[in-house]
Design a protein around this motif. Sequence first.
Motif, PDB file in Angstrom:
ATOM      1  N   SER A   1     -34.510 -78.850  35.612  1.00 45.22           N
ATOM      2  CA  SER A   1     -35.269 -80.083  35.412  1.00 45.22           C
ATOM      3  C   SER A   1     -36.135 -80.371  36.625  1.00 45.22           C
ATOM      4  CB  SER A   1     -34.300 -81.238  35.196  1.00 45.22           C
ATOM      5  OG  SER A   1     -34.996 -82.450  35.259  1.00 45.22           O
TER       6      SER A   1
ATOM      7  N   TYR B   1     -37.020 -83.224  37.383  1.00 46.94           N
ATOM      8  CA  TYR B   1     -36.824 -84.655  37.618  1.00 46.94           C
ATOM      9  C   TYR B   1     -36.713 -84.925  39.115  1.00 46.94           C
ATOM     10  CZ  TYR B   1     -34.874 -89.322  36.967  1.00 46.94           C
ATOM     11  OH  TYR B   1     -34.652 -90.674  37.000  1.00 46.94           O
TER      12      TYR B   1
ATOM     13  N   GLY C   1     -33.183 -87.457  26.854  1.00 47.38           N
ATOM     14  CA  GLY C   1     -33.216 -87.788  28.290  1.00 47.38           C
ATOM     15  C   GLY C   1     -32.457 -89.076  28.527  1.00 47.38           C
ATOM     16  N   CYS C   2     -31.243 -89.135  27.998  1.00 41.98           N
ATOM     17  CA  CYS C   2     -30.479 -90.405  27.973  1.00 41.98           C
ATOM     18  C   CYS C   2     -30.027 -90.853  29.356  1.00 41.98           C
ATOM     19  CB  CYS C   2     -29.271 -90.266  27.048  1.00 41.98           C
ATOM     20  SG  CYS C   2     -28.169 -88.899  27.531  1.00 41.98           S
ATOM     21  N   GLY C   3     -29.947 -89.920  30.337  1.00 42.29           N
ATOM     22  CA  GLY C   3     -29.412 -90.310  31.638  1.00 42.29           C
ATOM     23  C   GLY C   3     -27.990 -90.812  31.472  1.00 42.29           C
TER      24      GLY C   3
ATOM     25  N   ASP D   1     -29.551 -84.702  27.542  1.00 48.17           N
ATOM     26  CA  ASP D   1     -30.192 -84.673  28.859  1.00 48.17           C
ATOM     27  C   ASP D   1     -30.146 -83.237  29.379  1.00 48.17           C
ATOM     28  OD1 ASP D   1     -30.836 -87.255  30.934  1.00 48.17           O
ATOM     29  OD2 ASP D   1     -30.705 -85.256  31.866  1.00 48.17           O
ATOM     30  N   ALA D   2     -31.172 -82.872  30.160  1.00 52.23           N
ATOM     31  CA  ALA D   2     -31.230 -81.509  30.699  1.00 52.23           C
ATOM     32  C   ALA D   2     -30.303 -81.347  31.892  1.00 52.23           C
ATOM     33  CB  ALA D   2     -32.658 -81.194  31.125  1.00 52.23           C
ATOM     34  N   GLU D   3     -29.943 -82.459  32.510  1.00 52.37           N
ATOM     35  CA  GLU D   3     -29.227 -82.408  33.779  1.00 52.37           C
ATOM     36  C   GLU D   3     -27.721 -82.589  33.526  1.00 52.37           C
ATOM     37  OE1 GLU D   3     -27.816 -82.112  37.024  1.00 52.37           O
ATOM     38  OE2 GLU D   3     -30.003 -82.059  37.306  1.00 52.37           O
TER      39      GLU D   3
ATOM     40  N   MET E   1     -26.125 -85.700  34.797  1.00 54.10           N
ATOM     41  CA  MET E   1     -26.438 -86.908  34.025  1.00 54.10           C
ATOM     42  C   MET E   1     -25.527 -86.985  32.801  1.00 54.10           C
ATOM     43  SD  MET E   1     -28.762 -88.977  35.165  1.00 54.10           S
ATOM     44  CE  MET E   1     -30.111 -89.036  36.345  1.00 54.10           C
TER      45      MET E   1
ATOM     46  N   ASP F   1     -32.749 -78.891  27.372  1.00 55.28           N
ATOM     47  CA  ASP F   1     -34.082 -79.369  27.712  1.00 55.28           C
ATOM     48  C   ASP F   1     -34.668 -80.089  26.495  1.00 55.28           C
ATOM     49  OD1 ASP F   1     -36.367 -78.860  29.929  1.00 55.28           O
ATOM     50  OD2 ASP F   1     -37.226 -79.036  27.917  1.00 55.28           O
ATOM     51  N   ALA F   2     -35.385 -81.182  26.764  1.00 57.03           N
ATOM     52  CA  ALA F   2     -35.940 -81.984  25.680  1.00 57.03           C
ATOM     53  C   ALA F   2     -36.942 -81.211  24.831  1.00 57.03           C
ATOM     54  CB  ALA F   2     -36.613 -83.226  26.268  1.00 57.03           C
TER      55      ALA F   2
ATOM     56  N   ARG G   1     -36.919 -92.703  26.482  1.00 62.58           N
ATOM     57  CA  ARG G   1     -37.414 -93.749  27.393  1.00 62.58           C
ATOM     58  C   ARG G   1     -37.474 -93.199  28.812  1.00 62.58           C
ATOM     59  NH1 ARG G   1     -34.030 -99.204  28.093  1.00 62.58           N
ATOM     60  NH2 ARG G   1     -32.730 -97.871  29.390  1.00 62.58           N
ATOM     61  N   LEU G   2     -38.619 -93.378  29.453  1.00 61.99           N
ATOM     62  CA  LEU G   2     -38.828 -93.049  30.865  1.00 61.99           C
ATOM     63  C   LEU G   2     -38.526 -91.577  31.175  1.00 61.99           C
ATOM     64  CD1 LEU G   2     -37.292 -96.347  32.280  1.00 61.99           C
ATOM     65  CD2 LEU G   2     -39.708 -95.800  31.985  1.00 61.99           C
ATOM     66  N   VAL G   3     -38.807 -90.736  30.212  1.00 62.89           N
ATOM     67  CA  VAL G   3     -38.636 -89.297  30.402  1.00 62.89           C
ATOM     68  C   VAL G   3     -40.007 -88.618  30.461  1.00 62.89           C
ATOM     69  CG1 VAL G   3     -37.717 -87.170  29.384  1.00 62.89           C
ATOM     70  CG2 VAL G   3     -36.380 -89.297  29.283  1.00 62.89           C
TER      71      VAL G   3
ATOM     72  N   VAL H   1     -41.751 -85.577  33.227  1.00 63.85           N
ATOM     73  CA  VAL H   1     -41.747 -84.139  32.921  1.00 63.85           C
ATOM     74  C   VAL H   1     -43.191 -83.635  32.790  1.00 63.85           C
ATOM     75  CG1 VAL H   1     -39.503 -84.211  31.739  1.00 63.85           C
ATOM     76  CG2 VAL H   1     -41.597 -84.468  30.399  1.00 63.85           C
TER      77      VAL H   1
ATOM     78  N   HIS I   1     -44.091 -81.153  30.776  1.00 64.48           N
ATOM     79  CA  HIS I   1     -44.355 -80.594  29.442  1.00 64.48           C
ATOM     80  C   HIS I   1     -44.208 -81.663  28.343  1.00 64.48           C
ATOM     81  CE1 HIS I   1     -40.127 -80.604  30.023  1.00 64.48           C
ATOM     82  NE2 HIS I   1     -39.776 -79.623  29.231  1.00 64.48           N
TER      83      HIS I   1
HETATM   84  C1  LIG Z   1     -35.819 -92.075  34.503  1.00 60.22           C
HETATM   85  S1  LIG Z   1     -34.444 -91.280  33.770  1.00 60.22           S
HETATM   86  C2  LIG Z   1     -34.338 -92.219  32.264  1.00 60.22           C
HETATM   87  C3  LIG Z   1     -32.960 -92.188  31.663  1.00 60.22           C
HETATM   88  C4  LIG Z   1     -32.813 -93.010  30.381  1.00 60.22           C
HETATM   89  N1  LIG Z   1     -33.693 -92.534  29.334  1.00 60.22           N
HETATM   90  C5  LIG Z   1     -33.071 -94.476  30.630  1.00 60.22           C
HETATM   91  O1  LIG Z   1     -34.033 -95.011  30.097  1.00 60.22           O
HETATM   92  O2  LIG Z   1     -32.291 -95.069  31.373  1.00 60.22           O
HETATM   93  C6  LIG Z   1     -35.070 -89.724  33.208  1.00 60.22           C
HETATM   94  C7  LIG Z   1     -34.005 -88.833  32.579  1.00 60.22           C
HETATM   95  O3  LIG Z   1     -34.644 -87.719  31.973  1.00 60.22           O
HETATM   96  C8  LIG Z   1     -33.869 -86.565  32.220  1.00 60.22           C
HETATM   97  N2  LIG Z   1     -34.747 -85.392  32.111  1.00 60.22           N
HETATM   98  C9  LIG Z   1     -35.700 -84.981  32.983  1.00 60.22           C
HETATM   99  N3  LIG Z   1     -36.293 -83.875  32.535  1.00 60.22           N
HETATM  100  C10 LIG Z   1     -35.721 -83.588  31.340  1.00 60.22           C
HETATM  101  C11 LIG Z   1     -35.926 -82.560  30.381  1.00 60.22           C
HETATM  102  N4  LIG Z   1     -36.825 -81.614  30.578  1.00 60.22           N
HETATM  103  N5  LIG Z   1     -35.155 -82.565  29.265  1.00 60.22           N
HETATM  104  C12 LIG Z   1     -34.213 -83.526  29.071  1.00 60.22           C
HETATM  105  N6  LIG Z   1     -33.988 -84.523  29.959  1.00 60.22           N
HETATM  106  C13 LIG Z   1     -34.722 -84.551  31.073  1.00 60.22           C
HETATM  107  C14 LIG Z   1     -33.332 -86.778  33.624  1.00 60.22           C
HETATM  108  O4  LIG Z   1     -32.219 -85.940  33.889  1.00 60.22           O
HETATM  109  C15 LIG Z   1     -32.990 -88.254  33.562  1.00 60.22           C
HETATM  110  O5  LIG Z   1     -31.692 -88.453  33.078  1.00 60.22           O
END
Ligand SMILES: C[S@@+](CC[C@H](N)C(=O)[O-])C[C@H]1O[C@@H](n2cnc3c(N)ncnc32)[C@H](O)[C@@H]1O
Length: 277
Positions: free
Chosen positions: A9, A11, A53-55, A77-79, A82, A104-105, A121-123, A127, A129
């Motif tokens: 990721s 991120y 990307g639920c975090g 989530d990719a991480e 998380m 990966d999303a 949200r906020l993903v 990223v 891509h």
């Molecule tokens: C700012 S946080 C937002 C978390 C959650 N959606 C929220 O609104 O609280 C971004 C999240 O996206 C995840 N993320 C980043 N790149 C990603 C990817 N390529 N695929 C899936 N998740 C990803 C991160 O690990 C992180 O948990």
Amino acid sequence: MTTSPPTPSPYLLGADDEERRRLLFQAELLREDTHALLDRLPLSGGERVLDVGCGPLGIMDALSARVGEAGQVVGLDAEPRMIEMARRTVAERRLANVSLATADAADTGLPRSSFDLVHTRLVLMNVPHTDEVLDEMVALTTPGGTVAVQDVDWLTRVCEPPHPSWDRLVTAIAELWRRNGMDVTLGRRLPGMLRRRGLVDVRVRASTHVFQHTDPYQTLLIDRARLCRSALVEHGLITDAELDDHVGALSRHLDDPDTLVVHATLFQAWGTRPATT
Ligand SMILES: C[S@@+](CC[C@H](N)C(=O)[O-])C[C@H]1O[C@@H](n2cnc3c(N)ncnc32)[C@H](O)[C@@H]1O
């Protein structure tokens, strides 16, 4: 739950306990916006929904309540760290209808056309891509189902009174995002991105928040600058000494009861996958 190997990721904000606390705090801050969005979506209970990307939580608690016992929520989530944090939150809050997947999303490995709602949200802002992630989100949605995206746009990100250190840090971080293929003005483009993927009845809503010296998010910009210090310095966007000077000067300015911080604008856009695609 099917999982596919996580792609590294990009991120930039990390996945430690501090980021977990921030994301849980932010989920609370955005609670009203979450419900304002979900009130507008066709959820009456029993749906199968995905939070991409639920975090550590994302909107899984609100989704869990909306779809009820007969419904299912999947958080992805990719991480892996998380997902571990999400596992803790889901257990603490006893969200019995929530399961989790690491992928990966853009390449989830989840069955096509299998979710009534696919949300993120906020993903997308974090990223490079975004197109691939949105394509995957549409592909995972049942015909007639909904795709919903929420992301910020730094359109409104100002402090009042203005301060040169604020401007300097905003510019440096925005440039760091740009160099990593990401965009801090993504929010305003979300409705168009959904329309171009064939979604219909696309709607949009936007809101922001204002902070004062007593609010934890008053210093979000400073926290970000500290978190991204090594990347900012490596990219030659600022030196360590300059960063320290700006952080010091801005901390004093933001601590003044007369200083207001206007947050980035949160854009929410959603649309329906036509029954025929
Ligand atoms: C700012 S946080 C937002 C978390 C959650 N959606 C929220 O609104 O609280 C971004 C999240 O996206 C995840 N993320 C980043 N790149 C990603 C990817 N390529 N695929 C899936 N998740 C990803 C991160 O690990 C992180 O948990």
